[in-house]
Design a protein around this motif. Structure first.
Motif, PDB file in Angstrom:
ATOM      1  N   ALA A   1      33.806 -51.788  -1.844  1.00 33.50           N
ATOM      2  CA  ALA A   1      34.106 -51.457  -0.543  1.00 33.50           C
ATOM      3  C   ALA A   1      35.227 -50.575  -0.302  1.00 33.50           C
ATOM      4  CB  ALA A   1      34.352 -52.961   0.118  1.00 33.50           C
ATOM      5  N   ARG A   2      36.326 -50.350  -1.225  1.00 31.57           N
ATOM      6  CA  ARG A   2      37.293 -49.281  -1.146  1.00 31.57           C
ATOM      7  C   ARG A   2      36.693 -48.149  -1.595  1.00 31.57           C
ATOM      8  NH1 ARG A   2      40.135 -54.028  -2.663  1.00 31.57           N
ATOM      9  NH2 ARG A   2      40.479 -53.153  -4.725  1.00 31.57           N
ATOM     10  N   LEU A   3      36.208 -48.311  -2.869  1.00 31.05           N
ATOM     11  CA  LEU A   3      35.913 -47.128  -3.577  1.00 31.05           C
ATOM     12  C   LEU A   3      34.937 -46.113  -2.875  1.00 31.05           C
ATOM     13  CD1 LEU A   3      36.248 -45.604  -6.293  1.00 31.05           C
ATOM     14  CD2 LEU A   3      34.376 -47.170  -7.190  1.00 31.05           C
ATOM     15  N   LEU A   4      33.795 -46.507  -2.569  1.00 25.20           N
ATOM     16  CA  LEU A   4      33.038 -45.651  -1.734  1.00 25.20           C
ATOM     17  C   LEU A   4      33.575 -44.736  -0.574  1.00 25.20           C
ATOM     18  CD1 LEU A   4      29.668 -47.777  -1.600  1.00 25.20           C
ATOM     19  CD2 LEU A   4      30.107 -46.115  -3.170  1.00 25.20           C
ATOM     20  N   PRO A   5      34.474 -45.272   0.522  1.00 25.08           N
ATOM     21  CA  PRO A   5      34.886 -44.274   1.457  1.00 25.08           C
ATOM     22  C   PRO A   5      35.712 -43.401   0.748  1.00 25.08           C
ATOM     23  CG  PRO A   5      35.162 -46.551   1.807  1.00 25.08           C
ATOM     24  CD  PRO A   5      34.508 -46.733   0.735  1.00 25.08           C
ATOM     25  N   THR A   6      36.570 -43.923  -0.052  1.00 21.59           N
ATOM     26  CA  THR A   6      37.648 -43.125  -0.653  1.00 21.59           C
ATOM     27  C   THR A   6      37.092 -41.967  -1.526  1.00 21.59           C
ATOM     28  OG1 THR A   6      39.130 -45.142  -0.814  1.00 21.59           O
ATOM     29  CG2 THR A   6      39.909 -43.350  -2.001  1.00 21.59           C
ATOM     30  N   SER A   7      35.953 -42.117  -2.318  1.00 20.91           N
ATOM     31  CA  SER A   7      35.490 -41.347  -3.067  1.00 20.91           C
ATOM     32  C   SER A   7      34.781 -40.223  -2.264  1.00 20.91           C
ATOM     33  CB  SER A   7      34.289 -41.839  -3.825  1.00 20.91           C
ATOM     34  OG  SER A   7      34.899 -42.674  -4.831  1.00 20.91           O
ATOM     35  N   ALA A   8      34.291 -40.670  -1.082  1.00 19.87           N
ATOM     36  CA  ALA A   8      33.507 -39.641  -0.172  1.00 19.87           C
ATOM     37  C   ALA A   8      34.664 -38.606   0.233  1.00 19.87           C
ATOM     38  CB  ALA A   8      33.129 -40.370   1.111  1.00 19.87           C
ATOM     39  N   VAL A   9      35.722 -39.207   0.728  1.00 22.27           N
ATOM     40  CA  VAL A   9      36.765 -38.394   1.404  1.00 22.27           C
ATOM     41  C   VAL A   9      37.276 -37.438   0.198  1.00 22.27           C
ATOM     42  CG1 VAL A   9      39.193 -38.347   2.558  1.00 22.27           C
ATOM     43  CG2 VAL A   9      37.481 -40.080   3.218  1.00 22.27           C
ATOM     44  N   ALA A  10      37.706 -38.097  -0.909  1.00 22.07           N
ATOM     45  CA  ALA A  10      38.162 -37.088  -2.140  1.00 22.07           C
ATOM     46  C   ALA A  10      37.113 -35.976  -2.283  1.00 22.07           C
ATOM     47  CB  ALA A  10      38.340 -38.158  -3.126  1.00 22.07           C
ATOM     48  N   GLY A  11      35.899 -36.378  -2.494  1.00 21.46           N
ATOM     49  CA  GLY A  11      34.790 -35.334  -2.611  1.00 21.46           C
ATOM     50  C   GLY A  11      34.769 -34.191  -1.643  1.00 21.46           C
ATOM     51  N   ALA A  12      34.887 -34.653  -0.311  1.00 21.12           N
ATOM     52  CA  ALA A  12      34.991 -33.770   0.910  1.00 21.12           C
ATOM     53  C   ALA A  12      36.346 -32.787   0.645  1.00 21.12           C
ATOM     54  CB  ALA A  12      35.128 -34.377   2.139  1.00 21.12           C
ATOM     55  N   VAL A  13      37.364 -33.291   0.559  1.00 19.68           N
ATOM     56  CA  VAL A  13      38.517 -32.691   0.175  1.00 19.68           C
ATOM     57  C   VAL A  13      38.484 -31.465  -0.961  1.00 19.68           C
ATOM     58  CG1 VAL A  13      41.070 -32.523  -0.099  1.00 19.68           C
ATOM     59  CG2 VAL A  13      40.049 -34.156   1.396  1.00 19.68           C
ATOM     60  N   PHE A  14      38.064 -31.912  -1.970  1.00 19.46           N
ATOM     61  CA  PHE A  14      38.026 -31.263  -3.245  1.00 19.46           C
ATOM     62  C   PHE A  14      37.095 -29.969  -2.947  1.00 19.46           C
ATOM     63  CE2 PHE A  14      35.670 -30.390  -7.095  1.00 19.46           C
ATOM     64  CZ  PHE A  14      36.461 -29.811  -8.128  1.00 19.46           C
ATOM     65  N   LEU A  15      35.952 -30.255  -2.476  1.00 15.97           N
ATOM     66  CA  LEU A  15      34.900 -29.149  -2.155  1.00 15.97           C
ATOM     67  C   LEU A  15      35.468 -28.090  -0.979  1.00 15.97           C
ATOM     68  CD1 LEU A  15      32.554 -27.984  -3.607  1.00 15.97           C
ATOM     69  CD2 LEU A  15      30.859 -29.174  -1.858  1.00 15.97           C
ATOM     70  N   VAL A  16      36.039 -28.633  -0.054  1.00 15.51           N
ATOM     71  CA  VAL A  16      36.588 -27.701   0.717  1.00 15.51           C
ATOM     72  C   VAL A  16      37.547 -26.695   0.350  1.00 15.51           C
ATOM     73  CG1 VAL A  16      38.213 -27.495   2.853  1.00 15.51           C
ATOM     74  CG2 VAL A  16      36.234 -29.186   2.856  1.00 15.51           C
ATOM     75  N   TRP A  17      38.459 -27.369  -0.545  1.00 17.05           N
ATOM     76  CA  TRP A  17      39.413 -26.593  -1.176  1.00 17.05           C
ATOM     77  C   TRP A  17      38.671 -25.489  -2.282  1.00 17.05           C
ATOM     78  CZ3 TRP A  17      43.344 -24.512   0.828  1.00 17.05           C
ATOM     79  CH2 TRP A  17      44.137 -25.607   1.902  1.00 17.05           C
ATOM     80  N   ALA A  18      37.673 -26.075  -2.919  1.00 16.61           N
ATOM     81  CA  ALA A  18      36.904 -25.298  -4.000  1.00 16.61           C
ATOM     82  C   ALA A  18      36.201 -24.155  -3.389  1.00 16.61           C
ATOM     83  CB  ALA A  18      35.765 -26.208  -4.704  1.00 16.61           C
ATOM     84  N   ASP A  19      35.491 -24.299  -2.154  1.00 17.06           N
ATOM     85  CA  ASP A  19      35.017 -23.376  -1.582  1.00 17.06           C
ATOM     86  C   ASP A  19      35.906 -22.217  -1.022  1.00 17.06           C
ATOM     87  OD1 ASP A  19      32.335 -22.039  -0.516  1.00 17.06           O
ATOM     88  OD2 ASP A  19      33.366 -22.530   1.321  1.00 17.06           O
ATOM     89  N   ALA A  20      36.945 -22.709  -0.527  1.00 16.45           N
ATOM     90  CA  ALA A  20      38.150 -21.599  -0.011  1.00 16.45           C
ATOM     91  C   ALA A  20      38.362 -20.718  -1.047  1.00 16.45           C
ATOM     92  CB  ALA A  20      39.187 -22.414   0.738  1.00 16.45           C
ATOM     93  N   LEU A  21      38.866 -21.239  -2.454  1.00 15.75           N
ATOM     94  CA  LEU A  21      39.139 -20.538  -3.486  1.00 15.75           C
ATOM     95  C   LEU A  21      37.924 -19.819  -3.842  1.00 15.75           C
ATOM     96  CD1 LEU A  21      41.127 -20.021  -5.610  1.00 15.75           C
ATOM     97  CD2 LEU A  21      40.106 -21.812  -7.046  1.00 15.75           C
ATOM     98  N   ALA A  22      36.597 -20.087  -3.889  1.00 20.20           N
ATOM     99  CA  ALA A  22      35.323 -19.282  -4.128  1.00 20.20           C
ATOM    100  C   ALA A  22      35.331 -18.063  -3.193  1.00 20.20           C
ATOM    101  CB  ALA A  22      34.268 -20.162  -4.258  1.00 20.20           C
ATOM    102  N   ARG A  23      35.648 -18.119  -2.106  1.00 20.22           N
ATOM    103  CA  ARG A  23      35.583 -16.977  -1.167  1.00 20.22           C
ATOM    104  C   ARG A  23      36.568 -16.181  -0.987  1.00 20.22           C
ATOM    105  NH1 ARG A  23      36.958 -19.028   4.043  1.00 20.22           N
ATOM    106  NH2 ARG A  23      37.077 -21.313   4.210  1.00 20.22           N
ATOM    107  N   SER A  24      37.540 -16.634  -1.423  1.00 20.27           N
ATOM    108  CA  SER A  24      38.889 -15.880  -1.404  1.00 20.27           C
ATOM    109  C   SER A  24      39.500 -15.511  -2.794  1.00 20.27           C
ATOM    110  CB  SER A  24      39.948 -16.577  -0.420  1.00 20.27           C
ATOM    111  OG  SER A  24      40.333 -17.724  -1.270  1.00 20.27           O
TER     112      SER A  24
END
Length: 356
Positions: free
Chosen positions: A303-326
């Motif tokens: 109940a806590r792990l699913l939303p937290t994992s979703a937010v963490a995955g979102a933050v991680f991929l936003v920064w990974a993509d920013a690094l990939a294109r810059s």
């Protein structure tokens, strides 16, 4: 002898303990959401055009009917048509992969399970290759549609081969998914070898490594809808997922309809994963590593792990993509390469902790 004051203090102590049990994870989740919003705002500013967060915010507000944009038409188009959809798509795909990885790790009791466990990634890749190289459905469903249908076809083949009976074992499902994934990977390889167009093969290979460069508002809407609806379905089965971590027999003894719940979770993760892969290619390690990291942060209750994992995955991929294109601008690196460079060492740490 128990006094009346001690009796009165017991409910208060239980209430404080209950609040503290939920307050920590809730604060962490709220902080994660705040970090996600800040990450998206900053990531939109990253690029060749030097833009501030204030300029980006006013530009977005103008497109929402609130004021006028301070940017020139070209810069305004870069923000609204290119960067913002890409950043939001990265967040949605990261959330989708982390959610599905978290569910499949609990469902299979396998620390190495990821969203591509059931052959969906290979099926989506084969569908995309068929569209690009053979032109199948190019005028109707397009690349994303072909990849989505390919992923669903791979999962349907897994279901057909395994069956959906009560006695179906997780090991059989996993092994069938691996076999189906290898089958579709072989089909993709044959199609690539048969193609004589080096430029097309290069484009397909780039897509297969994971890329968000083709982000459009339509793809953002698709993945966000899948994450919201699928995430609510998965979250509603949090108690069952907690039970599945102890095995199917334990889940059944706790009143869980094992066969029905298991296939509901499999189908939901298959749809969400197929949608994510269809618009971004196979981005590795997001759904494998992030759930493990969040378990250390908020515990194992889903109940806590699913939303937290979703937010963490979102933050991680936003920064990974920013690094990939810059990082190597103007040359862009596939985002799957960045996630692999970060995720592989993290996976080794996971394996080391599991081995202890």
């Amino acid at each position: 002898m128990t006094t009346s004051s001690s009796l009165a203090a017991e409910p208060t102590a239980l209430l404080v303990a209950g609040r503290s049990r939920w307050l920590g994870p809730a604060v962490r989740l709220g902080a994660g959401v705040g970090l996600l919003l800040v990450s998206c705002a900053v990531a939109v500013c990253i690029g060749a055009a030097d833009l501030s967060v204030e300029q980006v915010a006013r530009s977005v507000a103008a497109h929402l009917g609130l004021g006028t944009s301070p940017l020139a038409p070209l810069a305004d188009s870069v923000v609204w048509q290119l960067r913002l959809p890409r950043v939001l798509l990265a967040a949605a795909v990261g959330a989708a992969l982390a959610l599905c990885g978290c569910v499949l790790q609990a469902l299979t009791r396998n620390v190495l399970a990821d969203p591509y466990l059931l052959g969906i990634s290979s099926g989506a890749s084969a569908g995309a290759v068929a569209v690009l190289l053979l032109g199948l459905g190019a005028a109707t469903v397009g690349l994303a549609g072909g990849a989505f249908l390919g992923g669903l076809l791979a999962f349907a083949l897994v279901v057909l081969l395994v069956g959906s009976g009560v006695g179906t074992s997780i090991t059989r499902v996993v092994l069938t998914g691996v076999a189906v994934g290898q089958l579709f990977a072989a089909v993709s390889a044959l199609l690539l070898m048969a193609s004589g167009d080096a430029q097309t093969v290069r484009g397909v290979t780039y897509w297969l490594l994971g890329s968000l460069s083709g982000a459009r508002w339509s793809s953002v809407a698709l993945v966000v809808a899948l994450v919201v609806v699928g995430g609510l379905v998965l979250w509603s089965r949090s108690a069952a997922l907690d039970a599945f971590t102890f095995g199917a027999d334990a889940a059944a003894s706790l009143g869980v309809d094992v066969a029905r719940t298991r296939w509901l979770l499999f189908v939901t993760t298959a749809l969400v994963t197929a949608g994510a892969v269809a618009v971004s290619g196979a981005i590795a390690f997001v759904g494998l590593v992030l759930p493990h990291a969040m378990r250390r942060l908020v515990g194992t209750a889903h109940a806590r792990l699913l939303p937290t994992s979703a937010v963490a995955g979102a933050v991680f991929l936003v920064w990974a993509d920013a690094l990939a294109r810059s990082a190597f601008a103007p040359q862009e690196v596939p985002v799957g390469v960045v996630t692999a460079l970060v995720g592989a060492p993290a996976l080794l740490l996971v394996l080391r902790s599991v081995a202890r």
